[in-house]
Motif scaffolding. Structure first.
Motif, PDB file in Angstrom:
ATOM      1  N   GLY A 107       0.820  -1.201   0.000  1.00 18.93           N
ATOM      2  CA  GLY A 107       0.000   0.000   0.000  1.00 18.93           C
ATOM      3  C   GLY A 107       0.854   1.251   0.000  1.00 18.93           C
ATOM      4  O   GLY A 107       2.021   1.222   0.386  1.00 18.93           O
ATOM      5  N   TYR A 108       0.269   2.349  -0.444  1.00 17.59           N
ATOM      6  CA  TYR A 108       0.966   3.637  -0.426  1.00 17.59           C
ATOM      7  C   TYR A 108      -0.024   4.727  -0.053  1.00 17.59           C
ATOM      8  O   TYR A 108      -1.217   4.618  -0.316  1.00 17.59           O
ATOM      9  N   ALA A 109       0.491   5.818   0.548  1.00 15.53           N
ATOM     10  CA  ALA A 109      -0.388   6.846   1.096  1.00 15.53           C
ATOM     11  C   ALA A 109      -0.614   8.011   0.153  1.00 15.53           C
ATOM     12  O   ALA A 109      -1.655   8.670   0.228  1.00 15.53           O
ATOM     13  N   TRP A 151       3.014  10.397  -4.808  1.00 16.12           N
ATOM     14  CA  TRP A 151       4.465  10.324  -4.949  1.00 16.12           C
ATOM     15  C   TRP A 151       5.028   9.089  -4.263  1.00 16.12           C
ATOM     16  O   TRP A 151       6.024   8.536  -4.724  1.00 16.12           O
ATOM     17  N   CYS A 152       4.390   8.638  -3.203  1.00 10.08           N
ATOM     18  CA  CYS A 152       4.766   7.339  -2.637  1.00 10.08           C
ATOM     19  C   CYS A 152       4.423   6.211  -3.613  1.00 10.08           C
ATOM     20  O   CYS A 152       5.185   5.250  -3.769  1.00 10.08           O
ATOM     21  N   GLY A 153       3.288   6.350  -4.277  1.00 11.43           N
ATOM     22  CA  GLY A 153       2.889   5.349  -5.267  1.00 11.43           C
ATOM     23  C   GLY A 153       3.876   5.233  -6.405  1.00 11.43           C
ATOM     24  O   GLY A 153       4.166   4.131  -6.891  1.00 11.43           O
ATOM     25  N   GLU A 172      -3.792   1.985  -3.063  1.00  8.70           N
ATOM     26  CA  GLU A 172      -3.739   3.236  -2.317  1.00  8.70           C
ATOM     27  C   GLU A 172      -4.306   2.991  -0.927  1.00  8.70           C
ATOM     28  O   GLU A 172      -5.389   2.410  -0.774  1.00  8.70           O
ATOM     29  N   SER A 173      -3.577   3.404   0.105  1.00  7.62           N
ATOM     30  CA  SER A 173      -4.005   3.149   1.476  1.00  7.62           C
ATOM     31  C   SER A 173      -5.161   4.068   1.861  1.00  7.62           C
ATOM     32  O   SER A 173      -5.178   5.244   1.488  1.00  7.62           O
ATOM     33  N   PRO A 174      -6.135   3.569   2.603  1.00  5.57           N
ATOM     34  CA  PRO A 174      -7.258   4.414   3.014  1.00  5.57           C
ATOM     35  C   PRO A 174      -6.838   5.417   4.074  1.00  5.57           C
ATOM     36  O   PRO A 174      -6.000   5.125   4.934  1.00  5.57           O
TER      37      PRO A 174
END
Length: 301
Positions: free
Chosen positions: A96-98, A101-103, A126-128
């Motif tokens: 997961g990513y927040a 840009w983390c993705g 994508e993290s909730p």
């Protein structure tokens, strides 16, 4: 030239800094210097030009870097494949990513990971914002790259990968939108649009109750969706802090991103469950670290 010496040379060719190279390889700067001098004696030419201010590859050094890189990557991939077979890095892995840009970093790392571990299928999410740690706790995520701080007894904090300067999102017609920079003290000038669902210590850092001088920060609406934060600010319901990089991903005509001149940076790091699949996690963490290092070196060049 031994493999460790090749690693030192290639790391210095990326970092162009003896101290950073030493930190990256967990050796002393003297060890890096000794290895490079040994290589230069064996080759009979300088590989790097050193001054008190910078380090640069010579033409011979650049040629050697280009010649060694492909072979070194093949060696690393072969070692990683053998390690995967020995550790059972197969099946599925959920990351997961927040933020966007983390993705970007996770997607790039996943491409490398797939090449090294073709028997492991990577899923990216994508993290909730609401209960972001829930997927780690229920086992639906193996790893997440998120904003910090996170301090939970059942969650392992991995390395901090990078940090970003902060900016303040303000309505386009707000007086703060005309400024080149803002101060943390300016948070007292308008209601603060915030998020919910994160641990309280996280909210206290990113959405404080008072300014450093003790002025109360008025509270505006809160939400569990990032796009709603932007919509609320654009509608004039308040202001909201974020990473300055958000301006490159989420521009809108009704909002302006104004850099902070005195706010601490936003840090981003990896998290995983204390009861997770440790061999897979370690392998993916290593891949993310390598990818982040390559991106940083590319920016420096």
């Amino acid at each position: 030239m031994e493999l460790r010496e090749i690693e030192i040379f290639l790391a210095l060719a990326e970092e162009l800094h003896f101290g950073r190279t030493a930190d990256r390889l967990h050796v002393t700067p003297a060890r890096v210097s000794q290895a490079i001098k040994k290589q230069e004696r064996a080759i009979g030419a300088e590989l790097f030009k050193r001054t008190s201010r910078n380090v640069q590859l010579t033409p011979v050094g650049a040629q050697l870097r280009d010649g060694l890189m492909a072979g070194y990557q093949q060696i690393q991939e072969a070692l990683a494949t053998a390690t995967a077979a020995g550790q059972g890095i197969t099946g599925e892995f959920h990351v997961g990513y927040a933020t966007a840009w983390c993705g970007d970093l996770i997607v790039a790392a996943a491409d490398t990971f797939r090449a090294r571990h073709p028997d492991c299928l990577i899923h990216i999410y994508e993290s909730p914002m609401l209960d972001p740690l829930g997927p780690l706790r229920d086992g639906s995520r193996d790893l997440q790259l998120v904003e910090l701080p996170i301090d939970e007894p059942d969650i392992v904090n991995g390395p901090v990968l990078f940090s970003e300067p902060r900016a303040l999102i303000v309505p386009a017609d707000h007086p703060l939108a005309e400024r080149e920079t803002v101060s943390v003290e300016d948070l007292a000038e308008a209601p603060l649009v915030s998020i919910t669902g994160q641990p309280q210590y996280f909210l206290d850092l990113h959405y404080p109750q008072r300014t450093p001088k003790g002025r109360p920060i008025p509270r505006g609406p809160s939400t569990t969706a990032w796009q709603e934060v932007l919509a609320l600010v654009g509608a004039g319901k308040g202001i909201s802090p974020t990473s300055a990089r958000a301006a490159h991903y989420y521009s809108r005509p009704d909002i302006v991103y104004v850099p902070f001149r005195d706010a601490p940076p936003v840090e981003y790091g990896l998290l995983w469950s204390a009861t997770g699949n440790i061999p897979k996690v370690r392998a993916f963490v290593q891949t993310v670290l390598e990818t982040a290092g390559q991106e940083t070196a590319a920016v420096r060049r």
